[in-house]
Design a protein around this motif. Structure first.
Motif, PDB file in Angstrom:
ATOM      1  N   SER A 148       9.946  70.446   9.112  1.00  0.00           N
ATOM      2  CA  SER A 148      10.782  71.007   8.051  1.00  0.00           C
ATOM      3  C   SER A 148      12.218  70.512   8.139  1.00  0.00           C
ATOM      4  N   TYR A 151      -4.982  64.678   4.877  1.00  0.00           N
ATOM      5  CA  TYR A 151      -3.706  64.608   4.152  1.00  0.00           C
ATOM      6  C   TYR A 151      -3.730  63.459   3.146  1.00  0.00           C
ATOM      7  N   TYR A 192       4.903  60.723   5.874  1.00  0.00           N
ATOM      8  CA  TYR A 192       4.092  61.418   6.878  1.00  0.00           C
ATOM      9  C   TYR A 192       4.435  60.944   8.287  1.00  0.00           C
ATOM     10  N   PHE A 206       3.055  71.679  -0.371  1.00  0.00           N
ATOM     11  CA  PHE A 206       3.763  72.696   0.408  1.00  0.00           C
ATOM     12  C   PHE A 206       2.784  73.687   1.035  1.00  0.00           C
ATOM     13  N   SER A 246       0.950  72.208   4.156  1.00  0.00           N
ATOM     14  CA  SER A 246       1.807  71.514   5.114  1.00  0.00           C
ATOM     15  C   SER A 246       1.194  71.489   6.508  1.00  0.00           C
ATOM     16  N   TYR A 284      11.171  72.219   1.552  1.00  0.00           N
ATOM     17  CA  TYR A 284      11.057  72.624   2.955  1.00  0.00           C
ATOM     18  C   TYR A 284      12.314  73.306   3.467  1.00  0.00           C
TER      19      TYR A 284
END
Length: 371
Positions: free
Chosen positions: A284, A174, A195, A160, A163, A316
């Motif tokens: 989100s 990532y 992703y 989170f 992000s 999210y």
């Protein structure tokens, strides 16, 4: 319950405070408000403190304490091949126990500190309505993951906070982060294919397909699970098959309704979302849609099993819901809808904490208190 009610009151105070004192940042094509560190500390300092000082009777803390007590302090005594998943987490346990062999509290406190700090960083970085995000974190009972399921909570909080790696499409960074976190909780690997899915346009063909597949899988769960379980019954996942077949129960429909709120608001205000073209909110909202899809499946299967995956996406809502309240409605309407949401979440908090969790207790042997 006294502690949890106190945290809820603090989060409500932050809603009023955050509406009157904030800083503004430019987000590519529009200005947004952001909270301050002082505001965040008002809620997260007591949350981290009491979470870190809790005793064995809170959530699944007893299981973690037992594991901590059974871990040797000497690395040479560890048979790493037998540890299974979560090796990095076990390594951290060993290091903590080396310095505090007879007291688990410093170890628990450090885990609470890691999770709390990363959650706060994420809220401060991304929330357009800081107080509402803090309120959602408490009122939705998402904060309970800091007390129950703490290994996965650490992983969720780190993802989170970073992000921006998804939003800025820094895939390789990532991926490295996910692979490292997988040594703490392997369920995080689900975030690799996700992703690519969440880069899609909100309410575009991809996300509509996700919801349709969720409904199909949910309605036909018994048929799908019957075929799938026969493949797993002779594997190391046989115990999971037994649980799903005999003890699993669907998620509460009230929770599904609450989860659906940001998705419905996003559909209602899709024109505002499209006009601003804000990548963070696109991601989100798609996360919120995936959350709803998973909970639709959970209605017909295991709420606990699906919930352990859904937490990666549900967090999210803490970004999408406040942003939608700020940007979908005009000022007066925004305040009215925000008040309705606050009332609804207060009712939900009561249902979850008092009725579903049975007045979830809090106790601390270290502090000698029970709240």
């Amino acid at each position: 319950m006294t502690l949890y009610w106190g945290l809820l009151i603090l989060s409500i105070i932050l809603i009023v405070w955050g509406e009157n004192f904030y800083k503004t940042v430019y987000c590519g094509n529009h200005w947004e408000s952001r909270g301050t560190w002082v505001q965040g500390l008002v809620l997260f300092v007591p949350l981290i403190f009491f979470c870190g000082m809790r005793g064995a009777g809170v959530g699944d803390t007893q299981a973690y304490i037992t594991g901590y007590e059974d871990i040797p302090t000497n690395f040479s005594e560890i048979v790493w091949s037998e540890l299974g998943k979560g090796k990095l987490f076990v390594l951290y346990e060993i290091i903590c126990k080396h310095f505090s062999p007879d007291n688990y509290t410093p170890w628990l406190f450090s885990l609470a500190l890691i999770s709390g700090v990363f959650f706060l960083i994420g809220i401060k970085r991304y929330s357009a309505f800081f107080g509402m995000s803090c309120f959602w974190f408490i009122a939705s009972t998402m904060f309970i993951y800091m007390f129950n399921g703490i290994r996965q909570c650490v992983v969720v909080s780190v993802i989170f906070a970073f992000s921006n790696l998804i939003v800025e499409k820094k895939f390789w960074k990532y991926l490295i982060m996910i692979l490292i976190l997988a040594t703490i909780h392997s369920s995080v690997l689900v975030m690799i294919p996700v992703y690519f899915i969440i880069q899609a346009k909100p309410w575009g063909r991809t996300m509509r397909l996700v919801l349709v597949l969720a409904v199909i899988l949910g309605v036909g769960f018994d048929c799908f699970w019957s075929s799938f379980s026969s493949v797993l019954e002779d594997t190391t996942y046989s115990a999971y098959v037994d649980y799903m077949s005999t003890d699993a129960s669907g998620v509460n429909i009230v929770r599904v309704a609450v989860i659906a709120v940001p998705v419905i608001l996003a559909l209602w205000g899709r024109r505002a979302v499209e006009e601003l073209e804000y990548p963070l909110i696109r991601v989100s909202i798609n996360m919120s849609v995936i959350t709803l899809a998973l909970y639709i499946v959970a209605i017909f299967s295991s709420g606990m099993a699906v919930g352990r995956i859904a937490v990666y996406f549900e967090i999210y809502n803490m970004i999408s819901l406040p942003w939608l309240l700020k940007h979908v409605f005009v000022r007066n309407s925004s305040r009215f809808v925000s008040i309705i949401c606050i009332i609804a979440y207060l009712m939900y908090f009561y249902v979850q904490m008092v009725i579903s969790y049975g007045n979830l207790p809090y106790s601390s042997d270290f502090l000698g208190i029970s709240l």
